[in-house]
Scaffold this motif. Structure first.
Motif, PDB file in Angstrom:
ATOM      1  N   ARG A  13       0.821  -1.224   0.000  1.00 21.98           N
ATOM      2  CA  ARG A  13       0.000   0.000   0.000  1.00 21.98           C
ATOM      3  C   ARG A  13       0.850   1.267   0.000  1.00 21.98           C
ATOM      4  O   ARG A  13       0.327   2.358  -0.214  1.00 21.98           O
ATOM      5  CB  ARG A  13      -0.948  -0.007   1.207  1.00 21.98           C
ATOM      6  N   GLU A 144     -15.258   3.297  12.942  1.00 24.02           N
ATOM      7  CA  GLU A 144     -14.888   3.034  11.554  1.00 24.02           C
ATOM      8  C   GLU A 144     -13.449   2.518  11.497  1.00 24.02           C
ATOM      9  O   GLU A 144     -13.151   1.551  10.781  1.00 24.02           O
ATOM     10  CB  GLU A 144     -15.032   4.300  10.716  1.00 24.02           C
ATOM     11  N   LEU A 145     -12.545   3.144  12.250  1.00 25.14           N
ATOM     12  CA  LEU A 145     -11.169   2.667  12.316  1.00 25.14           C
ATOM     13  C   LEU A 145     -11.089   1.288  12.966  1.00 25.14           C
ATOM     14  O   LEU A 145     -10.298   0.438  12.559  1.00 25.14           O
ATOM     15  CB  LEU A 145     -10.297   3.655  13.105  1.00 25.14           C
ATOM     16  N   LYS A 147     -12.908  -1.177  12.725  1.00 22.70           N
ATOM     17  CA  LYS A 147     -13.243  -2.280  11.822  1.00 22.70           C
ATOM     18  C   LYS A 147     -12.000  -2.944  11.225  1.00 22.70           C
ATOM     19  O   LYS A 147     -12.067  -4.090  10.782  1.00 22.70           O
ATOM     20  CB  LYS A 147     -14.113  -1.764  10.667  1.00 22.70           C
ATOM     21  N   SER A 148     -10.886  -2.238  11.217  1.00 20.38           N
ATOM     22  CA  SER A 148      -9.670  -2.751  10.576  1.00 20.38           C
ATOM     23  C   SER A 148      -8.765  -3.527  11.531  1.00 20.38           C
ATOM     24  O   SER A 148      -7.718  -4.017  11.108  1.00 20.38           O
ATOM     25  CB  SER A 148      -8.871  -1.578   9.976  1.00 20.38           C
ATOM     26  N   TYR A 149      -9.190  -3.666  12.791  1.00 23.07           N
ATOM     27  CA  TYR A 149      -8.309  -4.267  13.784  1.00 23.07           C
ATOM     28  C   TYR A 149      -9.044  -5.328  14.593  1.00 23.07           C
ATOM     29  O   TYR A 149     -10.228  -5.596  14.381  1.00 23.07           O
ATOM     30  CB  TYR A 149      -7.758  -3.176  14.714  1.00 23.07           C
ATOM     31  N   GLU A 164     -11.867 -10.268  15.537  1.00 25.66           N
ATOM     32  CA  GLU A 164     -10.929  -9.797  14.525  1.00 25.66           C
ATOM     33  C   GLU A 164     -11.683  -9.098  13.398  1.00 25.66           C
ATOM     34  O   GLU A 164     -12.545  -9.698  12.739  1.00 25.66           O
ATOM     35  CB  GLU A 164     -10.109 -10.968  13.972  1.00 25.66           C
ATOM     36  N   LYS A 165     -11.408  -7.804  13.214  1.00 28.39           N
ATOM     37  CA  LYS A 165     -11.972  -6.988  12.149  1.00 28.39           C
ATOM     38  C   LYS A 165     -13.499  -7.125  12.048  1.00 28.39           C
ATOM     39  O   LYS A 165     -14.038  -7.520  11.000  1.00 28.39           O
ATOM     40  CB  LYS A 165     -11.312  -7.334  10.810  1.00 28.39           C
ATOM     41  N   GLU A 167     -17.415  -6.243  11.531  1.00 24.71           N
ATOM     42  CA  GLU A 167     -18.117  -5.306  10.657  1.00 24.71           C
ATOM     43  C   GLU A 167     -18.884  -4.259  11.459  1.00 24.71           C
ATOM     44  O   GLU A 167     -19.087  -3.139  10.996  1.00 24.71           O
ATOM     45  CB  GLU A 167     -19.075  -6.063   9.736  1.00 24.71           C
ATOM     46  N   GLU A 201      -3.389 -13.091  10.134  1.00 25.64           N
ATOM     47  CA  GLU A 201      -3.429 -12.062  11.172  1.00 25.64           C
ATOM     48  C   GLU A 201      -3.261 -12.665  12.561  1.00 25.64           C
ATOM     49  O   GLU A 201      -3.951 -13.611  12.932  1.00 25.64           O
ATOM     50  CB  GLU A 201      -4.758 -11.315  11.111  1.00 25.64           C
ATOM     51  N   THR A 229       0.020   2.810   5.357  1.00 23.23           N
ATOM     52  CA  THR A 229      -0.478   3.599   4.230  1.00 23.23           C
ATOM     53  C   THR A 229       0.259   4.932   4.204  1.00 23.23           C
ATOM     54  O   THR A 229       0.851   5.353   5.202  1.00 23.23           O
ATOM     55  CB  THR A 229      -1.981   3.879   4.367  1.00 23.23           C
TER      56      THR A 229
END
Length: 322
Positions: A13, A144-145, A147-149, A164-165, A167, A201, A229
């Motif tokens: 990325r 929202e953040l 959701k990625s962890y 894990e992650k 929704e 992961e 990123t």
């Protein structure tokens, strides 16, 4: 006690900036992303050996870096991969390293691309009081953040649920890539993998552990950056510079307005331009340009352009054709 610094990713990325360099070597202030991790581990007398888990492609760069550094504990432990498609996943790579290096002590695992504001020694102190698998947890302040962890739910400092992650996160407290495992739990890596579980992961492994045993969370305030990123990298640079600019003495900056959080490295030349929230790598040239929120790699020329959110690879030539 042993430690593993995870440095096996290919950081796609962040390409082209990281196509030919590990993202752990990206500069943040006066050091690199991975320097703080090595310094903490070097200073902790309980940790007698540090394995840098990396891939075949980047192993020579880590070996050169360590040979030129003052660090005495780290050694490179090479995964048998040279491309993204060949990766074992973090859990798979850890299981292989434990077997390859014969690790049978308590183990601390830290991601080399994490910039964290706590001292790893404080995390180890907490782990030693629990004598159980331990993770570090941070409130990202945004569902929202989250959701990625890996999302953690606590009863005191004991993890009672791990997702894990998810929704639909029900909180914003997430697990970061900093773990500790008692020696007697290390065989569980192979047990987990032999049962066909997700090898990628580490959060999936921590969720599996939590469902089968006690897991504890070391929570901290301050700052944490998962540098994966361009945006997160520039955020880390901004946190480090705290609104200031950092210009190498061997760089040339003339008739230029430098805004907040600008890092101009050795040999770079910036003339008749304006920069804000930028990282300019060695020997890059920027003339008559307005550049914001961008990363300009080494030996690159930018002339007569207005750029925002740009990621310019090394040895590029971008000029206004008028």
């Amino acid at each position: 006690m042993k430690a593993v610094v995870l440095a096996g990713g290919y950081a796609t990325r962040l390409w082209p900036i990281t196509r030919h360099r590990p993202k752990m070597f990206l500069p943040v202030g006066d050091g690199t992303v991975i320097d703080d991790v090595f310094e903490d581990l070097e200073a902790d007398d309980r940790i007698d050996e540090v394995f840098v888990s990396t891939n075949e492609r980047f192993a020579p760069e880590f070996e050169t870096y360590l040979a030129d550094s003052d660090f005495e504990k780290p050694t490179v432990s090479v995964e048998d991969t040279s491309e993204e498609s060949e990766k074992f996943g973090v859990v798979g790579a850890l299981a292989q390293l434990i077997d390859r290096e014969g690790v049978d002590d308590d183990l601390v695992v830290v991601a080399g691309d994490n910039l964290i504001s706590f001292d790893v020694a404080d995390f180890v102190d907490f782990f030693e009081t629990k004598s159980a698998p331990t993770l570090a947890a941070y409130d990202v302040g945004s569902k929202e953040l989250a959701k990625s962890y890996g999302l953690v739910q606590l009863d005191g400092d004991r993890v009672v649920d791990f997702q894990e992650k998810p929704e639909n996160p029900n909180s914003t407290l997430v697990s970061i890539a900093c773990y500790a495992f008692p020696a007697e739990t290390l065989p569980l890596f192979e047990t987990y993998l032999s049962d066909g579980n997700n090898p990628d992961e580490p959060g999936w492994f921590m969720q599996w552990l939590q469902e089968n045993d006690e897991v504890y969370a070391f929570t901290f305030d301050g700052a944490w950056f998962d540098i994966g990123t361009p945006e997160s990298y520039l955020d880390a640079v901004a946190w480090s510079l705290d609104g200031d600019t950092l210009v190498d003495p061997d760089a040339t900056v003339k008739n230029t307005v430098l805004g907040e959080n600008v890092h101009v490295m050795e040999g770079a030349e910036v003339v008749d331009s304006a920069l804000t929230e930028c990282v300019v790598f060695p020997n890059a040239t920027i003339r008559n340009a307005d550049v914001r929120h961008s990363i300009i790699d080494e030996e690159t020329t930018v002339e007569g352009l207005d750029l925002s959110g740009a990621l310019i690879g090394a040895h590029s030539q971008l000029t206004n054709g008028d």
